[in-house]
Design a protein around this motif. Structure first.
Motif, mmCIF file in Angstrom:
data_model
loop_
_atom_site.group_PDB
_atom_site.id
_atom_site.type_symbol
_atom_site.label_atom_id
_atom_site.label_comp_id
_atom_site.label_asym_id
_atom_site.label_seq_id
_atom_site.Cartn_x
_atom_site.Cartn_y
_atom_site.Cartn_z
ATOM 1 N N SER A 186 35.867 1.778 68.971
ATOM 2 C CA SER A 186 34.761 1.361 69.835
ATOM 3 C C SER A 186 34.263 -0.046 69.524
ATOM 4 C CB SER A 186 33.598 2.357 69.706
ATOM 5 O OG SER A 186 33.150 2.418 68.367
ATOM 6 N N LYS A 187 34.810 -0.656 68.497
ATOM 7 C CA LYS A 187 34.358 -2.013 68.135
ATOM 8 C C LYS A 187 34.761 -2.993 69.227
ATOM 9 C CE LYS A 187 34.530 -5.314 64.273
ATOM 10 N NZ LYS A 187 33.060 -5.401 64.159
ATOM 11 N N GLU A 188 33.795 -3.725 69.750
ATOM 12 C CA GLU A 188 34.034 -4.569 70.917
ATOM 13 C C GLU A 188 34.724 -5.890 70.581
ATOM 14 O OE1 GLU A 188 33.599 -3.841 74.016
ATOM 15 O OE2 GLU A 188 32.650 -1.881 73.726
ATOM 16 N N ASP A 189 34.480 -6.426 69.404
ATOM 17 C CA ASP A 189 34.951 -7.780 69.122
ATOM 18 C C ASP A 189 36.198 -7.798 68.238
ATOM 19 O OD1 ASP A 189 33.670 -6.800 66.920
ATOM 20 O OD2 ASP A 189 32.713 -8.701 66.375
ATOM 21 N N LYS A 190 37.085 -6.808 68.406
ATOM 22 C CA LYS A 190 38.292 -6.780 67.567
ATOM 23 C C LYS A 190 39.154 -8.020 67.771
ATOM 24 C CE LYS A 190 39.880 -2.619 68.713
ATOM 25 N NZ LYS A 190 38.780 -1.909 69.380
ATOM 26 N N LEU A 191 39.186 -8.535 69.001
ATOM 27 C CA LEU A 191 40.023 -9.694 69.261
ATOM 28 C C LEU A 191 39.511 -10.933 68.533
ATOM 29 C CD1 LEU A 191 40.783 -9.285 73.082
ATOM 30 C CD2 LEU A 191 42.267 -8.774 71.139
ATOM 31 N N GLY A 192 38.231 -10.939 68.192
ATOM 32 C CA GLY A 192 37.677 -12.075 67.472
ATOM 33 C C GLY A 192 37.777 -11.949 65.973
ATOM 34 N N GLN A 193 38.325 -10.839 65.492
ATOM 35 C CA GLN A 193 38.459 -10.607 64.066
ATOM 36 C C GLN A 193 39.909 -10.838 63.625
ATOM 37 O OE1 GLN A 193 35.746 -9.813 62.145
ATOM 38 N NE2 GLN A 193 34.534 -10.024 64.024
ATOM 39 N N SER A 194 40.096 -11.092 62.358
ATOM 40 C CA SER A 194 41.445 -11.253 61.824
ATOM 41 C C SER A 194 42.137 -9.901 61.772
ATOM 42 C CB SER A 194 41.393 -11.857 60.424
ATOM 43 O OG SER A 194 40.813 -10.929 59.512
ATOM 44 N N LEU A 195 43.467 -9.915 61.701
ATOM 45 C CA LEU A 195 44.216 -8.664 61.605
ATOM 46 C C LEU A 195 43.834 -7.898 60.343
ATOM 47 C CD1 LEU A 195 47.795 -9.717 62.790
ATOM 48 C CD2 LEU A 195 46.184 -8.214 63.968
ATOM 49 N N ASP A 196 43.637 -8.618 59.243
ATOM 50 C CA ASP A 196 43.257 -7.955 58.002
ATOM 51 C C ASP A 196 41.906 -7.260 58.144
ATOM 52 O OD1 ASP A 196 45.547 -8.576 56.695
ATOM 53 O OD2 ASP A 196 44.686 -10.092 55.361
ATOM 54 N N SER A 197 40.948 -7.914 58.801
ATOM 55 C CA SER A 197 39.623 -7.314 58.990
ATOM 56 C C SER A 197 39.709 -6.068 59.849
ATOM 57 C CB SER A 197 38.667 -8.334 59.626
ATOM 58 O OG SER A 197 38.464 -9.439 58.769
ATOM 59 N N ASN A 198 40.512 -6.145 60.919
ATOM 60 C CA ASN A 198 40.664 -4.989 61.799
ATOM 61 C C ASN A 198 41.354 -3.829 61.088
ATOM 62 O OD1 ASN A 198 39.396 -5.903 64.170
ATOM 63 N ND2 ASN A 198 41.212 -7.052 64.774
ATOM 64 N N MET A 199 42.390 -4.123 60.316
ATOM 65 C CA MET A 199 43.095 -3.060 59.609
ATOM 66 C C MET A 199 42.226 -2.472 58.501
ATOM 67 S SD MET A 199 45.934 -2.471 61.087
ATOM 68 C CE MET A 199 44.903 -2.715 62.557
ATOM 69 N N ASP A 200 41.380 -3.288 57.913
ATOM 70 C CA ASP A 200 40.464 -2.787 56.889
ATOM 71 C C ASP A 200 39.502 -1.772 57.497
ATOM 72 O OD1 ASP A 200 39.553 -2.606 54.328
ATOM 73 O OD2 ASP A 200 38.251 -4.354 54.429
ATOM 74 N N LEU A 201 38.985 -2.074 58.690
ATOM 75 C CA LEU A 201 38.102 -1.141 59.389
ATOM 76 C C LEU A 201 38.875 0.094 59.839
ATOM 77 C CD1 LEU A 201 35.379 -0.418 60.650
ATOM 78 C CD2 LEU A 201 36.053 -1.745 62.679
ATOM 79 N N TYR A 202 40.071 -0.119 60.345
ATOM 80 C CA TYR A 202 40.924 0.972 60.812
ATOM 81 C C TYR A 202 41.179 1.991 59.712
ATOM 82 C CZ TYR A 202 45.309 3.106 62.514
ATOM 83 O OH TYR A 202 46.296 3.988 62.895
ATOM 84 N N LEU A 203 41.377 1.510 58.493
ATOM 85 C CA LEU A 203 41.699 2.397 57.372
ATOM 86 C C LEU A 203 40.462 2.951 56.670
ATOM 87 C CD1 LEU A 203 44.619 0.238 55.992
ATOM 88 C CD2 LEU A 203 44.845 2.560 56.875
ATOM 89 N N SER A 204 39.289 2.563 57.154
ATOM 90 C CA SER A 204 38.057 3.068 56.546
ATOM 91 C C SER A 204 37.599 4.367 57.185
ATOM 92 C CB SER A 204 36.940 2.017 56.673
ATOM 93 O OG SER A 204 36.548 1.865 58.029
ATOM 94 N N GLU A 205 38.323 4.865 58.176
ATOM 95 C CA GLU A 205 37.971 6.138 58.797
ATOM 96 C C GLU A 205 39.178 7.071 58.777
ATOM 97 O OE1 GLU A 205 36.793 5.515 62.863
ATOM 98 O OE2 GLU A 205 38.137 3.823 63.092
ATOM 99 N N PRO A 206 38.944 8.371 58.672
ATOM 100 C CA PRO A 206 40.064 9.321 58.573
ATOM 101 C C PRO A 206 40.832 9.444 59.868
ATOM 102 C CG PRO A 206 37.989 10.489 58.755
ATOM 103 C CD PRO A 206 37.641 9.039 58.622
ATOM 104 N N GLN A 207 42.097 9.828 59.763
ATOM 105 C CA GLN A 207 42.895 10.101 60.950
ATOM 106 C C GLN A 207 44.047 11.029 60.582
ATOM 107 O OE1 GLN A 207 45.869 7.191 62.408
ATOM 108 N NE2 GLN A 207 44.836 5.710 61.070
ATOM 109 N N ASN A 208 44.436 11.870 61.536
ATOM 110 C CA ASN A 208 45.583 12.751 61.337
ATOM 111 C C ASN A 208 46.856 11.924 61.358
ATOM 112 O OD1 ASN A 208 44.126 15.278 61.324
ATOM 113 N ND2 ASN A 208 43.830 15.003 63.519
#
Length: 306
Positions: A186-208
């Motif tokens: 749901s993060k709106e500004d992913k395109l304005g973030q670096s790939l590392d920042s986005n992946m860091d957020l992506y891995l901070s939440e659980p997923q199957n």
């Protein structure tokens, strides 16, 4: 990240096929190859003729066949049918709505004997995503005529009988998996973030990460990333390819939680596992383990039967 692209050259027929997913062998002399888009090829190993199927007429906007065993999205052969997994195509999260989900049929049944295909009458609902707009990816496993599927961010498992298309909804219990969130998607500004920042957020939440049926013991396995984030001084882009570990949940034939534990870090590969008569097999050569060797494959077998 884009999947690797491979060109297949069929010398006898002077054809070339470009695809970004895994081929699947129907028999020893025939292979099915999903291409980049709604086209699927049925290719004979010997011979010049091959079939080209355009699935776009079933779903003009959303159809894209995938087969990724690394993410437990294998194709499945049942009788003379092949179950093809479809990808939900979208550009922005706002395009994922209750109405668009109604038009997305994740599974197509292809009969390779008479060359006919149809949609399996199953859709994910908003409840599949805890009633939040979320990443519409899913995991799937099969046991003969039974299809099991779960979205990446939910505890709801669906059981689909391929004979009569009866659907059962199962709420998988857990003691260790944190609550699923919607932060990254749901993060709106992913395109304005670096790939590392986005992946860091992506891995901070659980997923199957995956699911598996064990037909030999009437068990069901679920592999889940706990959302513990990226360790310090580690590249998120590297870490997302092979996370350090996962939670293993074992359910009995009634889908009651039987065992659940978090595996040690850097022991097992989170995306690679299979089942045989001997039990659940995990690949014990995580590439970031200090004793891992590139020229060796280490498989550990676990028997969770009573």
């Amino acid at each position: 990240m884009k999947s690797p692209s491979v060109n297949i050259f069929l010398l006898k027929g002077n054809h070339s096929i470009k695809f970004r997913v895994e081929p699947y062998f129907i028999s020893k002399d025939t292979v099915i190859i999903p291409s980049s888009g709604p086209i699927v090829y049925i290719v004979p190993i010997e011979g010049e003729e091959f079939k080209k199927i355009n699935l776009s007429e079933l779903n003009k906007d959303l159809t894209h066949t995938i087969s990724l065993t690394r993410n437990t999205k294998p194709m499945h052969k049942w009788n003379h049918n092949l179950i093809l997994n479809q990808h939900f195509y979208y550009r922005f999260p706002s395009e994922i709505t209750k109405e668009s989900l109604k038009g997305f049929f994740p599974f197509i049944e292809y009969n390779y004997t008479d060359n006919t295909y149809k949609r399996i009458p199953f859709n994910f609902s908003f409840e599949s995503f805890d009633e939040e707009v979320n990443d519409p990816t899913y995991k799937v496993t099969f046991n003969e005529n039974i299809l099991y599927t779960i979205t990446s961010y939910s505890n709801i498992l669906y059981r689909v009988d391929l004979k009569d298309y009866l659907i059962e909804e199962i709420n998988l219990k857990t003691n260790l998996i944190p609550s699923f969130t919607n932060s990254y998607f749901s993060k709106e500004d992913k395109l304005g973030q670096s790939l590392d920042s986005n992946m860091d957020l992506y891995l901070s939440e659980p997923q199957n990460l995956g699911i598996l049926v064990d037909p030999y013991r009437n068990l069901f396995y679920r592999m889940t990333w706990p959302g513990s984030g990226v360790p310090e001084d580690v590249s998120p882009m590297k870490f997302v390819i092979t996370p350090s570990h996962f939670i293993l949940s074992v359910y009995d034939e009634n889908f009651e939680l039987k065992y659940e534990f978090e595996l040690p870090e850097y022991d097992y590969i989170p995306h690679q596992y299979f089942v045989s008569e001997k039990g659940l097999h995990l690949f014990g050569n995580h590439p970031d383990h200090p004793d891992s060797k590139e020229d060796q494959i280490l498989i550990h077998t676990f028997d969770f039967s009573d």
